[in-house]
Design an enzyme around this catalytic site. Structure first.
Site, short mmCIF file in Angstrom:
data_model
loop_
_atom_site.label_atom_id
_atom_site.label_comp_id
_atom_site.label_asym_id
_atom_site.label_seq_id
_atom_site.Cartn_x
_atom_site.Cartn_y
_atom_site.Cartn_z
N ASP A 146 111.04 22.99 9.85
CA ASP A 146 111.14 23.53 8.49
C ASP A 146 110.56 22.53 7.49
O ASP A 146 109.98 21.51 7.88
CB ASP A 146 112.58 23.89 8.16
CG ASP A 146 113.53 22.70 8.16
OD1 ASP A 146 113.05 21.54 8.16
OD2 ASP A 146 114.74 22.92 8.15
N ALA A 147 110.72 22.79 6.22
CA ALA A 147 110.16 21.93 5.18
C ALA A 147 110.75 20.52 5.21
O ALA A 147 110.13 19.58 4.73
CB ALA A 147 110.41 22.57 3.81
#
Length: 134
Positions: A18-19
């Site tokens: 994810d980010a």
């Protein structure tokens, strides 16, 4: 790492994260699914052939996941599959995901056997029941 029942190895790629640079939580469900598929294959059961030959497919009826520590980019992980309970139409499975000797995620899954057309519960095919007794 402890001796794991039916181990399956996988590498974490950029697309899995994810980010924040850690594995996105829902991807662990994919990893557990892949391990279950390879576990069945190790028992001599390919899911597509199972459907064609018997009309049976497996579906996840329940999933309980406990996240302990995150996996990260480039990690090499091992996922285990262990049968906890066998019913006539379902299996209760315990799965763990490890990075070396560190447990990252664990889950409990109830897998139901259903008719591929009607999606109604049915008995687990004999070839699988036999393989699980070995």
């Amino acid at each position: 790492m402890p001796e794991l029942p039916h181990p399956f190895s996988l590498r974490i790629y950029y697309e899995d994260t994810d980010a924040g640079g850690v594995v996105y939580y829902a991807n662990y469900l994919k990893f557990f699914e892949r391990a279950r598929t390879e576990w069945l294959r190790a028992l001599g059961v390919e899911q597509r052939s199972l459907q064609i030959d018997t009309g049976a497919i497996f579906v996840v009826a329940e999933a309980h996941v406990r996240y302990l520590l995150p996996a990260k980019l480039d990690d090499l992980l091992t996922v285990s599959v262990r049968v906890v309970e066998r019913g006539q139409a379902s299996l209760q499975l315990a799965q763990q995901l490890w990075r070396g000797d560190v447990l990252l995620v664990e889950g409990q899954f109830r897998i139901g056997c259903v008719d591929a057309v009607t999606l109604r519960p049915r008995r687990i095919p004999a070839q699988i029941s036999t393989a699980l007794r070995v």
